[in-house]
Design an enzyme around this catalytic site. Structure first.
Site, short mmCIF file in Angstrom:
data_model
loop_
_atom_site.label_atom_id
_atom_site.label_comp_id
_atom_site.label_asym_id
_atom_site.label_seq_id
_atom_site.Cartn_x
_atom_site.Cartn_y
_atom_site.Cartn_z
N CYS A 249 49.97 -10.36 4.19
CA CYS A 249 51.01 -11.12 4.88
C CYS A 249 50.52 -12.51 5.30
O CYS A 249 50.27 -13.35 4.43
CB CYS A 249 51.55 -10.33 6.06
SG CYS A 249 53.19 -10.89 6.55
N HIS B 37 53.63 -5.41 3.21
CA HIS B 37 52.78 -4.57 4.05
C HIS B 37 52.45 -3.23 3.40
O HIS B 37 53.19 -2.28 3.58
CB HIS B 37 53.44 -4.34 5.41
CG HIS B 37 53.49 -5.57 6.23
ND1 HIS B 37 52.50 -5.90 7.13
CD2 HIS B 37 54.39 -6.58 6.28
CE1 HIS B 37 52.79 -7.06 7.70
NE2 HIS B 37 53.93 -7.49 7.21
N GLU C 281 50.38 -1.20 4.28
CA GLU C 281 50.08 -0.21 5.32
C GLU C 281 51.37 0.38 5.88
O GLU C 281 51.30 1.31 6.69
CB GLU C 281 49.24 -0.85 6.43
CG GLU C 281 49.99 -1.70 7.44
CD GLU C 281 50.40 -3.09 6.92
OE1 GLU C 281 50.13 -3.37 5.75
OE2 GLU C 281 51.01 -3.85 7.68
#
Lengths: 366, 1063
Positions: A255, A339, A341
């Site tokens: 990001c 993202h 994650e």
């Protein structure tokens, strides 16, 4: 009795609703953005990337399952305020939960409900993300607020976060050690790295990269986390990355980290109209050609026409011409705009952490 | 992979509607066909449900109205030689046929490729063992049975099981002797009991998921391995209740991101492993507040849930599924909503959708019917709102047959303990029991312990309950009214609390400027621009998103709502056809409907779709905002017709078609009789009586047999045939005072004729005259119907035409007319007329191959030319074939002996069509469509009432010729024996266990039972009936139909007969 609050945007759009959470606030200013996730308000609230932003949740009901201990992405609420259509107080059937309103109160954050969030979303879509304010109409007039909105600018997001530095997250049988520039990292990036047998040492924005190179505990890669704000402001960080690249240490990023790496490679970063904030964004993995659904939260994007020839594009948005990932073997960089994650959002992209490790591995052997 | 285009594809439909296999397959099938059309494919469809849109020639190129069996599908394949087969749109039946075609190497033989999901995945999804094996390979938790054949084995299993477990004894009815065990002690105790209760001393031990949440995911996967989740759904009831019988929210509301994503990951992992292509449904049981889950099942096809998910999100699953089958990948398909992005995204909603099941138990007079793993709902309604409360209350307003709101009168005076006891068992009235408990101030905690329903939902129910009590205490308070509207409570329900009419509440709202806001469904929560004309109302928004159409005259078409017995898919067919044809006539159309299973609620079909409860309130708000030109109520069945009363003086809205006054006359017995008398139309004699004395005084004017019924009870309750005075005495002895006045008709035991037509008040055209094989007295929807007629002369048809023409003039009928006549002793009696689209129209369309719907719509909007009326009666069938329509029942699903007897009240859930050269062949095929192959076995059971005995003897005589074995109950046996002594093929039923055994082996072709004196019959006989239902052996209660079947068998059945040595 519910306390009334008003909303005013820089383009003059206004609405009125009722406060929940910490309603002692009289004025909250910020950049208005919307998030389309139907689950995961807890993760959104605690995501540092939302610093100085007022988040409009498009799903009308929020608060149903309360707040639990395990799903935080940082130790506090990061958004400036939360705008929703309808607050749903959750029933206390278990001690493990507190309500969303209690949580907001605990972290002195204002929530406002009874807003036509769909209309507001369409305004943001139409005008791009806007500055604005939520205020207590008994304390301020609309005129005063309009002036305040004109005067206020938002900058230095990362500095203002004041993250803890040099915190260590070590695991047993670790294979690698990463230094993580915490620009507002979501907790789950650290969890994911740990799960992949990587020791992580956190450093803050201004930590000199030369010092990292001197660490006794040698680092295998430098990782730049996600974070809030305009990457173009972070010139010092960009030059630090350029230094790391010179030292031939792999640099990874997610990001904001991705954008800083792109800047370090002399790419151009542009602001998006209203950004991507949601968990339903399709991205194509250019290597496998597969499509994955990803969690995204960014207002800026990398102009792919300015990429140097050393860079390979690894991911692209399916439904918009937005670059989502790059790889540069010469400069040893691997970075992702979205993202992997997740939290909130699908886990489709979790495998990218393994890609990153393979990337580090490859360059370790060279 | 190259995408498939310009080819020939065979699509297997799902056939007649039965409980558990409903209209959703017509919706998905239609979408599939349209997708194939876009890909320029030639569509060969096999489906024998005439009431479906997918069988309309506008959708498919060739429609085979043949039985959907392996054999017939194979024949069609042989004849048509298609290159591809689609089996994922016809429910489980179509998948099973695909598997059979594969196993018999038919696919190979004709080089036919299956589109979409591969055969192995289909087999794995159906075969529990294969499925468990496959899931274990990828570490997905599935519930597994462990079997113990002795108490010692139970002991040994202690090491392998994790409490709580459920122990079930094998082969006991209703699981007697089993139970849930949380501890070792209880486990051992129950195992001991279970082993001893089981006739084979065996018990099954399984992890107990009692109280788990039931969560579903609708996933799409393309051949390249890309997957997206269209939507997930949460059942309000915990696991154990079939999702079709549950209240369902979309998206899930109580799951955290972690829970949501965990299940999403598992679902996608499963699809990847099984290499599914297209839409797929995965069902999970999730332990509340944990990540512990079990996969319940996977359906690699479109389903009721996928229809719901499509309508909840706006993402057309069936259409995209078909395109994926044709070889497209998700990113190659344009997003039909935004038109600028692709289908590779996950829809996100800014509202919540709630589905509530529609039950049909009232038809079967079952009290607090238990619901469980076997689906029993006949249909469903969905509603959208910004909050759970709003969507839930709107959904409640959309289902029918229930109380006006959430409170059932029956529970008002019931003791709390009794209600608690009722609510503890999952039953179709549980919601009402919960509200009764809330009204009686029982805590949520206690209700949660009783029902295990998630706290959140109970909290919401509590809010709704409080709001309603608040309403009662604040009559005509605008502030409270606004709060009630925000909670989605209908004007009708508010009217009940305030003792005002729905219209009065609506007026009160207008005065206080409390109006809903129209919002758009766009799959993306406003993130992208979209132009979907799919709208709903809410009181939680401020900006209206519906722009009234001004470019052309708009017409509102009111749909028929949830499917229930008597109000089936045929009305969706009528609604959809109306929309198309109005469009062709340059009108703009607005559809109002709330049934997510239907074609008419596909936003692509209409210029505007309002997904809302069908009531005065909604129509008022739509009309106020949209200012349409007119409204058509004739297509939505009785529900829509009922609205017509209130439509006068609503913003100059034109009610197109027959006027309310005439509809009233057609519906009210006395008014209708006055009219027919004036017109000299012969009708059966009848009297209306106000008490018992009245009845016996006036009964002398009528001739037996009689048909008795209360005048105001809908659903045929207390409707009886009476053949003699003693029966009459009995009837009046038991009938409650509240049912008066009672109507007593002379029952004319003749040939029933059904007619459909259209009129403009001046002319009349009959779309067809049909004959019922069953005698009068059986509801026309349950009758076996033929076209063309066999026993009706030209002159009689002319007479029928003239009779209806008189009525058309008198009542100024503008639009549909459906009528039923009885022919007896050369006299024709008119029994009833219905001034709306009928159940038989789609059948007639197929049988005449004339687009009668189009013609009728032209009449309604006054756009036919004079030539149209030249042909007065369409009397010739298409290709001169015979067409037969047979009803399909779902008796196995709603098992109750009292209900198998057909009468004036409709009980069938669907219908099938049979087409062939002769009536017998057509009837054979139509019955084959119900699952009964008449040529397969040689034995039947016969048990008839007194008056049917001569007919039974006749049937015996016929069947005896083709060597049928007839097992008869005592009375029937003795009667036949007397007529045909010493017959080799006649048997007396005396050894019941032998009969039960034969039933289990499915030795009987069918059972003929015309007795309805169930209180008097032998217990063992009722056991036969019950076992027949369990074993899917059909039961006929229409003696005239059985007579036709006997004739059919005489013609079609082959003898195996030796030539004997001459003596």
């Amino acid at each position: 009795m519910k306390k009334p609050f008003h909303i005013l945007l820089s383009n003059g759009w206004k609405d009125a609703g009722f406060g929940f959470g910490d309603t002692t606030c009289e004025l909250v200013q910020g950049e208005f953005i919307f998030n389309t996730s139907m689950v995961g308000y807890q993760e959104v609230l605690t995501d540092p990337s939302y610093n100085q932003q007022i988040v409009v949740m498009t799903f009308p009901m929020q608060g149903i399952y309360g707040i639990n201990e395990n799903d935080h992405e940082s130790h506090k609420i990061e958004i400036s305020a939360m705008i929703i259509n309808n607050y749903q107080e959750n029933v206390k059937y278990s001690k493990k939960f507190i309500s969303l309103a209690e949580f907001l109160k605990l972290h002195q954050t204002l929530g406002i409900e009874n807003i036509d969030t769909r209309q507001l979303t369409k305004v943001i879509r139409h005008h791009g993300s806007l500055n604005g304010a939520i205020y207590d109409p008994s304390k301020y007039t609309e005129k005063e607020i309009a002036r305040k909105i004109q005067e206020k600018t938002f900058s230095k997001h990362v500095e203002k976060l004041q993250r803890n530095t040099e915190k260590k997250y070590f695991v047993e049988h670790a294979k690698y050690h990463f230094a993580l520039y915490d620009l507002g990292s979501k907790q789950n990036i650290i969890r994911k790295l740990n799960q992949n047998q990587i020791n992580v040492t956190l450093v803050g924005l201004n930590y000199p990269c030369e010092d990292i190179l001197k660490w006794n505990n040698k680092v295998d890669a430098v990782f730049l986390s996600n974070g809030p704000g305009d990457p173009n402001e972070l010139t010092k960080m960009v030059s630090q990355v350029q230094t790391i690249i010179k030292h031939q240490i792999p640099v990874l990023g997610i990001c904001l980290g991705f954008q800083i790496i792109a800047l370090a490679l002399n790419c151009e970063i542009l602001k998006m109209y209203f950004g991507h904030h949601g968990i339903n964004h399709a991205v194509r993995d250019m290597e496998t050609k597969k499509i994955i659904i990803t969690s995204q939260n960014h207002n800026y994007f990398v102009n792919d026409k300015t990429l140097p020839s050393t860079v390979q594009t690894t991911f692209y948005s399916v439904n918009a011409p937005v670059l989502q990932g790059i790889k540069d073997d010469d400069n040893r960089c691997y970075a992702i705009q979205f993202h992997p994650e997740s939290h909130p959002g699908p886990n489709d992209a979790n495998y990218i952490f393994q890609n990153m490790i393979k990337f580090v591995q490859k360059h370790e052997n060279n | 992979m190259k995408t498939i285009k310009n080819t020939k594809v065979i699509v297997i439909g799902s056939g007649p509607i039965v409980i558990g296999q409903g209209a959703e397959f017509d919706y998905s099938g239609t979408q599939t066909c349209l997708a194939l059309k876009e890909a320029n494919c030639e569509i060969i469809l096999i489906n024998n449900n005439p009431a479906t849109i997918m069988t309309d020639p506008e959708i498919s190129d060739k429609v085979y109205c043949e039985p959907i069996t392996y054999q017939y599908v194979r024949w069609v394949i042989k004849k048509e030689r298609p290159q591809y087969l689609i089996a994922s749109n016809g429910g489980q039946k179509a998948l099973n046929i695909a598997v059979e075609l594969h196993k018999n190497k038919i696919l190979e033989k004709y080089n036919l490729k299956l589109l979409g999901t591969n055969i192995d995945a289909i087999i794995a999804s159906e075969n529990r063992d294969v499925f468990t094996q496959e899931m274990e390979k990828i570490n997905v938790s599935v519930l597994k049975n462990k079997i113990a054949n002795s108490y010692e084995e139970c002991l040994r299993l202690l090491n392998e099981i994790k409490f709580p477990v459920i122990v079930r004894p094998s082969y006991t009815l209703g699981g007697l002797g089993g139970g849930i065990c949380e501890t070792k002690e209880k486990y051992l105790k129950i195992c001991k009991k279970a082993i001893s209760y089981s006739p084979i001393n065996q018990c099954l031990i399984e992890k107990s998921i009692y109280g788990y949440q039931e969560i579903e995911y609708e996933v799409m996967r393309d051949h390249a391995g890309n997957s997206i989740v269209v939507c997930n759904m949460e059942n309000i009831e915990p696991v154990g209740v079939h999702t079709g019988d549950s209240c369902v929210t979309a998206p899930s509301l109580t799951l955290t991101n972690k829970q949501y994503q965990t299940l999403r990951d598992v679902a996608i992992k499963m699809l990847n492993h099984l290499k599914i292509v297209g839409g797929c449904n995965v069902q999970f049981a999730l332990k509340p507040n944990t990540l512990e889950y079990y996969v319940i099942e996977i359906n690699p096809r479109v389903s009721r849930s996928s229809a719901l998910a499509s309508k909840a999100t706006g993402y057309p699953i069936a259409k995209i599924s078909t395109l994926l089958g044709l070889g497209y990948t998700l990113d190659e398909i344009q997003n039909p909503v935004t038109k600028t992005t692709t289908c590779a995204f996950e829809p996100t909603m800014d509202y919540v959708a709630i589905k509530i099941p529609q039950f049909g138990f009232d038809k079967f007079k079952i009290e607090n019917p238990k619901i469980g793993s076997q689906m029993q709902a006949t249909g469903e309604a969905m509603a959208l709102g910004k909050t759970f409360n709003e969507a839930f209350c709107k959904a409640i307003a959309s289902v029918q047959n229930g109380p006006i709101f959430l409170y059932k009168k029956a529970y008002k005076d019931l003791p709390v303990e009794k209600i608690k006891k009722l609510a503890k068992k999952t039953n179709s009235n549980q919601i009402y029991q919960i509200f009764a408990l809330l009204e009686k101030r029982i805590s949520i905690k206690e209700i949660h312990e009783i029902t295990l329903i998630n706290w959140y939902y109970l909290e919401k129910f509590q809010e709704i309950n409080q709001q309603y009590q608040d309403l009662k205490n604040h009559v005509q308070n605008p502030k409270v009214l606004l709060n009630a509207k925000k909670m989605g409570i209908s004007d009708n329900a508010i009217g009940k609390a305030w003792r005002m009419s729905e219209k009065e509440i609506c007026d009160f709202r207008q005065k206080n400027q409390i109006n809903p806001i129209f919002q758009q469904v766009d799959t993306c929560a406003g993130e992208f621009k979209s132009r979907t004309p799919y709208l709903y109302t809410t009181y939680h928004a401020k900006q209206n998103e519906s722009k009234p159409i001004t470019s052309a005259k708009q017409i509102i078409i009111v749909g028929s709502g949830p499917i229930k017995i008597g109000q089936g898919i045929e009305f969706d067919y009528a609604t959809s056809k109306a929309v198309w044809n109005l469009k062709k006539l340059n009108f703009k159309t607005i559809v109002l409907n709330n049934n997510p299973e239907t074609v008419s609620t596909d936003y692509n079909f209409t210029d505007k779709l309002f997904f809302e409860p069908i009531n005065y309130e909604t129509v008022y708000e739509i009309v106020k905002h949209e200012k349409p030109y007119g409204i058509i109520l004739q297509f939505g069945g009785q529900l829509a017709i009922n609205l017509s009363q209130q439509m006068s003086n609503m913003f100059n809205l034109k009610v197109l078609g027959t006027k309310r006054k005439s509809i009233n006359i057609s519906e009210e017995r006395q008014l209708f009789n006055n009219t027919t008398q004036k017109l000299n139309i012969l009708t059966p004699k009848f009297i209306t009586v106000h008490d018992k004395k009245d009845a016996f005084k006036n009964i002398k004017t009528l001739n037996y047999p009689l048909l008795i019924r209360p005048s105001y009870v809908i659903g045929g309750e207390n409707m009886e045939f009476v053949y003699a005075e003693d029966q009459l005495v009995k009837y009046f002895k038991k009938i409650n005072k509240k049912y008066y006045p009672i109507i007593i008709d002379e029952y004319i035991d003749g040939l029933e004729i059904e007619v459909d037509g259209v009129s403009d008040g001046e002319h009349l055209k009959l779309f067809g005259i049909m004959e019922h094989i069953d005698k009068a007295g059986i509801h026309s929807g349950d009758s076996t119907t033929t076209f063309p007629t066999v026993n009706i002369s030209k002159a009689k048809k002319q007479f029928i035409y003239q009779t209806l023409l008189k009525l058309a003039h008198k009542l100024n009928i503008k639009g549909f007319i459906n009528a039923q006549f009885i022919l007896k002793n050369n006299q024709i009696y008119l029994i009833e007329i219905n001034l709306r689209a009928s159940r038989t129209l789609p059948f007639l369309y197929k049988a005449t191959n004339q687009d009668i719907m189009q013609q009728a719509i032209k009449v309604i909007v006054n756009q036919v030319d004079k030539n149209f009326w030249k042909e007065k009666i369409i009397d010739k069938s298409y290709n001169n074939y015979h067409y037969v329509k047979v009803p399909i029942f779902s008796f196995q699903k709603i098992r109750d002996i009292k209900n198998i007897f057909l009468g004036p009240e409709m009980k069938s859930t669907g219908e099938a069509i049979g087409v062939d050269l002769t009536l017998n062949k057509a009837l054979y095929k139509a019955i084959l469509a119900t699952g009964l192959d008449l040529l397969k076995s040689h034995s039947i059971i016969l048990s008839v009432r007194q008056k049917d005995k001569p007919a039974a003897a006749n049937i015996f005589h016929t069947l005896n010729k083709v060597d049928y074995k007839i097992y008869a109950t005592k009375g029937t046996y003795e009667y036949i024996e007397k007529q045909y002594p010493n017959s080799r093929n006649l048997f007396l039923i005396d050894d019941y266990s032998k009969i039960l055994n034969m039933l289990h082996k499915q030795d009987f072709s069918f059972i003929v039972n015309t007795r309805n004196d169930f209180q008097n019959i032998h217990a063992s006989y009722s056991e036969i009936i019950e076992n027949a239902l369990v074993n899917n052996t059909p039961i006929f209660s229409s003696i005239s139909l059985v007579k036709s079947i006997a004739t059919l068998l005489l013609e079609l059945k082959f003898l195996i007969h030796p030539i004997m040595r001459p003596s």
